[in-house]
Design a protein around this motif. Structure first.
Motif, PDB file in Angstrom:
ATOM      1  N   ALA A   1       0.805  -1.225   0.000  1.00 46.51           N
ATOM      2  CA  ALA A   1       0.000   0.000   0.000  1.00 46.51           C
ATOM      3  C   ALA A   1       0.842   1.282   0.000  1.00 46.51           C
ATOM      4  O   ALA A   1       0.519   2.229  -0.742  1.00 46.51           O
ATOM      5  N   PRO A   2       1.933   1.383   0.798  1.00 47.94           N
ATOM      6  CA  PRO A   2       2.711   2.638   0.787  1.00 47.94           C
ATOM      7  C   PRO A   2       3.342   2.943  -0.573  1.00 47.94           C
ATOM      8  O   PRO A   2       3.632   4.111  -0.864  1.00 47.94           O
ATOM      9  N   GLU A   3       3.573   1.927  -1.395  1.00 51.00           N
ATOM     10  CA  GLU A   3       4.208   2.136  -2.696  1.00 51.00           C
ATOM     11  C   GLU A   3       3.195   2.111  -3.840  1.00 51.00           C
ATOM     12  O   GLU A   3       3.578   2.073  -5.009  1.00 51.00           O
ATOM     13  N   TYR A   4       1.920   2.137  -3.496  1.00 47.11           N
ATOM     14  CA  TYR A   4       0.888   2.034  -4.528  1.00 47.11           C
ATOM     15  C   TYR A   4       0.817   3.335  -5.330  1.00 47.11           C
ATOM     16  O   TYR A   4       0.879   4.431  -4.768  1.00 47.11           O
ATOM     17  N   ASP A   5       0.710   3.213  -6.660  1.00 45.61           N
ATOM     18  CA  ASP A   5       0.666   4.402  -7.512  1.00 45.61           C
ATOM     19  C   ASP A   5      -0.406   4.246  -8.581  1.00 45.61           C
ATOM     20  O   ASP A   5      -1.103   3.231  -8.659  1.00 45.61           O
ATOM     21  N   LEU A   6      -0.519   5.231  -9.425  1.00 45.98           N
ATOM     22  CA  LEU A   6      -1.560   5.265 -10.444  1.00 45.98           C
ATOM     23  C   LEU A   6      -1.393   4.145 -11.464  1.00 45.98           C
ATOM     24  O   LEU A   6      -2.376   3.583 -11.963  1.00 45.98           O
ATOM     25  N   ARG A   7      -0.147   3.810 -11.770  1.00 40.91           N
ATOM     26  CA  ARG A   7       0.108   2.747 -12.741  1.00 40.91           C
ATOM     27  C   ARG A   7      -0.419   1.408 -12.235  1.00 40.91           C
ATOM     28  O   ARG A   7      -1.077   0.663 -12.982  1.00 40.91           O
ATOM     29  N   LEU A   8      -0.165   1.100 -10.982  1.00 40.77           N
ATOM     30  CA  LEU A   8      -0.681  -0.138 -10.390  1.00 40.77           C
ATOM     31  C   LEU A   8      -2.200  -0.089 -10.293  1.00 40.77           C
ATOM     32  O   LEU A   8      -2.885  -1.088 -10.538  1.00 40.77           O
ATOM     33  N   PHE A   9      -2.719   1.102  -9.946  1.00 45.32           N
ATOM     34  CA  PHE A   9      -4.165   1.261  -9.809  1.00 45.32           C
ATOM     35  C   PHE A   9      -4.872   0.984 -11.134  1.00 45.32           C
ATOM     36  O   PHE A   9      -5.920   0.333 -11.176  1.00 45.32           O
ATOM     37  N   ARG A  10      -4.303   1.473 -12.228  1.00 44.59           N
ATOM     38  CA  ARG A  10      -4.913   1.272 -13.543  1.00 44.59           C
ATOM     39  C   ARG A  10      -4.986  -0.218 -13.883  1.00 44.59           C
ATOM     40  O   ARG A  10      -6.005  -0.714 -14.365  1.00 44.59           O
ATOM     41  N   SER A  11      -3.897  -0.952 -13.606  1.00 39.44           N
ATOM     42  CA  SER A  11      -3.884  -2.391 -13.893  1.00 39.44           C
ATOM     43  C   SER A  11      -4.887  -3.139 -13.024  1.00 39.44           C
ATOM     44  O   SER A  11      -5.601  -4.029 -13.506  1.00 39.44           O
ATOM     45  N   ASP A  12      -4.945  -2.778 -11.744  1.00 33.28           N
ATOM     46  CA  ASP A  12      -5.843  -3.486 -10.830  1.00 33.28           C
ATOM     47  C   ASP A  12      -7.309  -3.177 -11.112  1.00 33.28           C
ATOM     48  O   ASP A  12      -8.183  -4.029 -10.916  1.00 33.28           O
ATOM     49  N   ILE A  13      -7.618  -1.966 -11.576  1.00 35.99           N
ATOM     50  CA  ILE A  13      -8.995  -1.617 -11.917  1.00 35.99           C
ATOM     51  C   ILE A  13      -9.483  -2.490 -13.070  1.00 35.99           C
ATOM     52  O   ILE A  13     -10.588  -3.062 -13.038  1.00 35.99           O
ATOM     53  N   ILE A  14      -8.649  -2.599 -14.096  1.00 36.75           N
ATOM     54  CA  ILE A  14      -9.030  -3.404 -15.265  1.00 36.75           C
ATOM     55  C   ILE A  14      -9.226  -4.861 -14.877  1.00 36.75           C
ATOM     56  O   ILE A  14     -10.234  -5.493 -15.225  1.00 36.75           O
ATOM     57  N   SER A  15      -8.263  -5.426 -14.131  1.00 31.96           N
ATOM     58  CA  SER A  15      -8.359  -6.831 -13.745  1.00 31.96           C
ATOM     59  C   SER A  15      -9.507  -7.066 -12.768  1.00 31.96           C
ATOM     60  O   SER A  15     -10.215  -8.080 -12.850  1.00 31.96           O
ATOM     61  N   GLY A  16      -9.730  -6.120 -11.847  1.00 31.75           N
ATOM     62  CA  GLY A  16     -10.813  -6.274 -10.877  1.00 31.75           C
ATOM     63  C   GLY A  16     -12.180  -6.274 -11.532  1.00 31.75           C
ATOM     64  O   GLY A  16     -13.040  -7.101 -11.194  1.00 31.75           O
ATOM     65  N   LEU A  17     -12.407  -5.361 -12.483  1.00 30.96           N
ATOM     66  CA  LEU A  17     -13.685  -5.331 -13.192  1.00 30.96           C
ATOM     67  C   LEU A  17     -13.858  -6.569 -14.068  1.00 30.96           C
ATOM     68  O   LEU A  17     -14.979  -7.079 -14.239  1.00 30.96           O
ATOM     69  N   THR A  18     -12.742  -7.059 -14.611  1.00 29.03           N
ATOM     70  CA  THR A  18     -12.813  -8.255 -15.461  1.00 29.03           C
ATOM     71  C   THR A  18     -13.232  -9.475 -14.651  1.00 29.03           C
ATOM     72  O   THR A  18     -14.119 -10.239 -15.070  1.00 29.03           O
ATOM     73  N   ILE A  19     -12.607  -9.677 -13.494  1.00 28.39           N
ATOM     74  CA  ILE A  19     -12.974 -10.854 -12.696  1.00 28.39           C
ATOM     75  C   ILE A  19     -14.351 -10.679 -12.062  1.00 28.39           C
ATOM     76  O   ILE A  19     -15.022 -11.671 -11.756  1.00 28.39           O
ATOM     77  N   ALA A  20     -14.785  -9.439 -11.873  1.00 26.31           N
ATOM     78  CA  ALA A  20     -16.139  -9.218 -11.352  1.00 26.31           C
ATOM     79  C   ALA A  20     -17.176  -9.718 -12.348  1.00 26.31           C
ATOM     80  O   ALA A  20     -18.216 -10.283 -11.956  1.00 26.31           O
ATOM     81  N   SER A  21     -16.904  -9.518 -13.651  1.00 27.01           N
ATOM     82  CA  SER A  21     -17.835  -9.997 -14.672  1.00 27.01           C
ATOM     83  C   SER A  21     -17.940 -11.518 -14.660  1.00 27.01           C
ATOM     84  O   SER A  21     -18.949 -12.078 -15.097  1.00 27.01           O
ATOM     85  N   LEU A  22     -16.913 -12.165 -14.160  1.00 29.47           N
ATOM     86  CA  LEU A  22     -16.931 -13.619 -14.035  1.00 29.47           C
ATOM     87  C   LEU A  22     -17.463 -14.057 -12.681  1.00 29.47           C
ATOM     88  O   LEU A  22     -18.178 -15.064 -12.567  1.00 29.47           O
ATOM     89  N   ALA A  23     -17.121 -13.296 -11.641  1.00 30.45           N
ATOM     90  CA  ALA A  23     -17.479 -13.683 -10.269  1.00 30.45           C
ATOM     91  C   ALA A  23     -18.973 -13.587 -10.012  1.00 30.45           C
ATOM     92  O   ALA A  23     -19.526 -14.408  -9.267  1.00 30.45           O
ATOM     93  N   ILE A  24     -19.647 -12.596 -10.602  1.00 33.70           N
ATOM     94  CA  ILE A  24     -21.078 -12.412 -10.324  1.00 33.70           C
ATOM     95  C   ILE A  24     -21.904 -13.601 -10.807  1.00 33.70           C
ATOM     96  O   ILE A  24     -22.645 -14.202 -10.018  1.00 33.70           O
ATOM     97  N   PRO A  25     -21.797 -14.005 -12.085  1.00 33.66           N
ATOM     98  CA  PRO A  25     -22.582 -15.180 -12.505  1.00 33.66           C
ATOM     99  C   PRO A  25     -22.118 -16.471 -11.848  1.00 33.66           C
ATOM    100  O   PRO A  25     -22.936 -17.342 -11.532  1.00 33.66           O
ATOM    101  N   GLN A  26     -20.795 -16.613 -11.627  1.00 34.14           N
ATOM    102  CA  GLN A  26     -20.315 -17.831 -10.969  1.00 34.14           C
ATOM    103  C   GLN A  26     -20.763 -17.889  -9.515  1.00 34.14           C
ATOM    104  O   GLN A  26     -21.091 -18.967  -9.006  1.00 34.14           O
ATOM    105  N   GLY A  27     -20.775 -16.750  -8.832  1.00 34.57           N
ATOM    106  CA  GLY A  27     -21.227 -16.739  -7.444  1.00 34.57           C
ATOM    107  C   GLY A  27     -22.658 -17.204  -7.316  1.00 34.57           C
ATOM    108  O   GLY A  27     -22.997 -18.020  -6.443  1.00 34.57           O
ATOM    109  N   ILE A  28     -23.523 -16.711  -8.191  1.00 32.73           N
ATOM    110  CA  ILE A  28     -24.926 -17.135  -8.184  1.00 32.73           C
ATOM    111  C   ILE A  28     -25.034 -18.630  -8.485  1.00 32.73           C
ATOM    112  O   ILE A  28     -25.782 -19.368  -7.835  1.00 32.73           O
ATOM    113  N   SER A  29     -24.242 -19.086  -9.470  1.00 36.27           N
ATOM    114  CA  SER A  29     -24.304 -20.491  -9.888  1.00 36.27           C
ATOM    115  C   SER A  29     -23.810 -21.428  -8.797  1.00 36.27           C
ATOM    116  O   SER A  29     -24.420 -22.472  -8.530  1.00 36.27           O
TER     117      SER A  29
END
Length: 660
Positions: A90-118
């Motif tokens: 966390a102390p070394e977190y920057d915008l570059r890391l944030f951009r990568s994590d936002i994309i990956s987080g939203l991507t796995i959310a699109s998978l996690a929501i239907p899988q969670g229900i299933s």
């Protein structure tokens, strides 16, 4: 000629003295072989030995090494970072890391929501519980977990096991509140068990679930899960709750009058779509987002289709109304006493073991690919505390999912913040989007589950097991057949039993080899493995490739004497020089107990009756110490102990040549 009459006179010394042994074969170009005195390890107290042994068992990674030579403040910071890995990145977190994590987080959310229900449906739980379980646990893990790529949420195998074990006693349709209570209680005990393993550093117990066992178990569970989804694909209303192959298939064909062609066509169509996108992503990893978005796309399209055809699609069952809002507290639903406590504990331990094995394996896989370390014991504590907290927030067992973690990795996740992004997406869904799932057909959930679990059938791994290790393949088959035809818990128990039997087989029946000399060298190798290796006249050199314990001492005694008998018969048949000496290469004997020492004494007596000399070569420090304390070394005489096999052969040969 140099005799080693004082080679073993002082066992307590630590410095090796050297005696040169001359032989008649020694030439000017070949100096005489040096014979070294075999020394005992440095003296240590019983407390020091116990401390060292416990340290090797429970702290092989030496987790406290980073605290050495640090100031008090630095130790405090390191301690907090060890307990809460989020403080490391966390102390070394920057915008570059944030951009990568936002994309990956939203991507796995699109998978996690239907899988969670299933997966909630797979565990016979309300679909909303699957979304609850995709919100709180990822937040907890992002604080406590050490993996950068592990995507947390419900998984198919743990969901299947929980559903099958609880349904054997309690039916959700008849007693929904009790079933929910048992599911949350089992999740609590799963987390308690996982956290306890991590806290007590007992993670090695998970190693009893071998790779072969898991391959068979996963494949069997995947087949059962897929067959269970025929209920959704065919639109069957009255379906068995059992998880064995025969009852499931019997239920499918017994309810033919309930089959719905509308459900079947929709389910097969979307299943083919999901499998096609999965195949594209496997062949072209850069297109991972196609398979990641496919489940949510299928849910959206099927929901729109059913909504538009709602007046005509009577044969397609839907999820129905899902409640909006955050996770309701469920700590008051934990059954910590009563007649069902044993069932909840048993279910929790088994699902806890399986989810722990999967989560740690997935975390280590991606850590290896990115060259960083995942602390197994910290992961156990993180996953355990995550499940304990989840059980108090209407969640069931969760862990790291391989499919979601693979998507997270391919999407470029850099830290555990991607789990926070995923949880935020699930939060938005819980608060605002739940009414949109009202017309989602159950058949699409079945298709999503089948497409997810089909990747668990690793036939290539099973084929490799057959080629490399038949016993491992047997464990795999037993696990597969047990899960498929008996039950999921018993199938797992059978597989673990086969794995333990394999361990016992190796311990109680260790390998022994006849060694020969490689011409032109001082090296001794297996006669059956190296054709160029040759027997040394008058010597039988045996290698024991195992510790000598009470469990194998009798077998080794009998097997060694059989080797002696067979060698004497071979010498007689081939008219070779008479056998005079038996050398035991002890390099691989890492430990010995009192039964093993007694076995060595008996072997010495038995070979002496045959006019043979018994010699020990290359004993390790632990073995030397016990032989010395038991005063067994004295019975071997002055020439009964050598540092290497070649020194033993050379020195004893020189002694024979100087005798009249």
């Amino acid at each position: 000629m140099g005799l080693n009459s004082n080679r073993v006179e002082n066992y307590s010394g630590n410095e090796a003295t050297i005696i040169r042994v001359s032989t008649t074969e020694t030439t000017l170009s070949s100096p005489p072989l040096e014979v070294h005195r075999v020394c005992l390890p440095p003296k240590t107290t019983t407390f020091q030995k116990l401390k060292h042994r416990l340290s090797e068992i429970f702290f092989p990674d030496d987790p406290l090494h980073r605290f050495k030579n640090q100031t008090s403040l630095r130790k405090l910071v390191l301690g907090l970072q060890y307990l809460f890995p989020i403080l490391q990145w966390a102390p070394e977190y920057d915008l570059r890391l944030f951009r990568s994590d936002i994309i990956s987080g939203l991507t796995i959310a699109s998978l996690a929501i239907p899988q969670g229900i299933s997966y909630a449906k797979l565990a016979n739980l309300p679909p909303i519980v699957g979304l609850y379980s995709s919100f709180v646990p990822p937040l907890i893990y992002s604080i406590l977990g050490s993996s950068r790529h592990l995507a947390v949420g419900p998984v198919s195998i743990a969901s299947l096991v929980m559903g099958s074990m609880l349904s054997e006693t309690v039916s959700y349709s008849q007693e929904p509140i009790l079933y929910l209570k048992l599911a949350f209680t089992a999740t609590f005990f799963a987390g308690l068990f996982q956290a306890s393993l991590g806290l007590l550093r007992l993670g090695f117990l998970i190693d009893f679930l071998s790779k072969a066992t898991l391959v068979g178990f996963m494949a069997g569970a995947a087949v059962i899960v897929s067959l269970q989804q025929l209920k959704g694909l065919l639109g069957i209303v009255h379906f068995t709750t059992k998880m064995q192959f025969v009852p499931v298939m019997s239920s499918v064909f017994r309810q033919k009058d309930e089959w719905s062609w509308q459900s079947f066509i929709m389910g097969v169509s979307f299943l083919m779509f999901l499998l096609a996108t999965r195949n594209i992503s496997i062949k072209r990893p850069k297109l991972f987002w196609i398979s990641a978005a496919a489940p949510l796309t299928s849910v959206v399209l099927s929901t729109i289709l059913v909504f538009l055809l709602r007046s005509k699609a009577h044969g397609i069952s839907i999820i129905g109304l899902l409640p909006k809002g955050l996770n309701p507290p469920s700590s008051n639903m934990l059954c910590l006493s009563g007649p069902y406590l044993a069932l909840a504990i048993k279910t929790g331990i088994i699902t806890g073991i399986l989810s722990l094995a999967e989560g740690i394996a997935v975390g280590r896989t991606f850590a290896t690919m990115k060259s960083y370390q995942v602390d197994g014991n910290k992961e156990m504590m993180a996953i355990g505390l995550m499940n304990m907290a989840g059980s108090c927030a209407s969640c069931f067992v969760t862990t790291g999912s391989f499919s979601r973690s693979a998507v997270n990795y391919n999407a470029g996740a850099r830290t555990a913040f991607s789990n926070i992004v995923m949880a935020a997406a699930v939060l938005v869904t819980l608060l605002f989007l739940m009414p949109l799932f009202h017309y989602t057909p159950n058949v699409i959930l079945a298709a999503i589950i089948i497409s997810a679990v089909i990747g668990l059938i690793d036939y290539q791994a099973a084929f490799r097991l057959w080629k490399v290790d038949k016993l491992d393949f047997l464990a795999c088959v037993c696990s597969f057949v047990g899960v498929l035809f008996i039950s999921v818990p018993l199938g797992l128990a059978i597989a673990v039993g086969v794995s333990v039997f394999k361990i016992l087989l190796h311990v109680t029946r260790p390998n022994t080899l006849v060694l020969g000399n490689i011409p032109g060298t001082h090296t001794y190798q297996s006669l059956s493995r190296y054709r160029e290796a040759s027997r040394v006249p008058s010597f039988l050199v045996l290698a024991v490739e195992s510790p000598i314990y009470f469990a194998n001492s009798t077998y080794l005694q009998e097997r060694i004497m059989r080797w002696v008998r067979e060698e004497e018969e071979w010498i007689k048949d081939n008219n070779r020089s008479v056998l005079k000496c038996l050398i035991l290469d002890m390099a691989a004997v890492t430990s010995i107990d009192t039964s093993g020492i007694e076995a060595l004494v008996e072997i010495r007596k038995m070979v002496e009756k045959r006019s043979l000399k018994l010699v020990l070569a290359s004993p390790v420090g632990n073995v030397m110490e016990k032989l010395h304390k038991s005063q067994t070394l004295d019975s071997f005489g002055l020439n009964g102990l050598y540092m290497t096999v070649e020194e033993a052969v050379a020195d004893i040969s020189s002694l024979w040549k100087c005798q009249p």
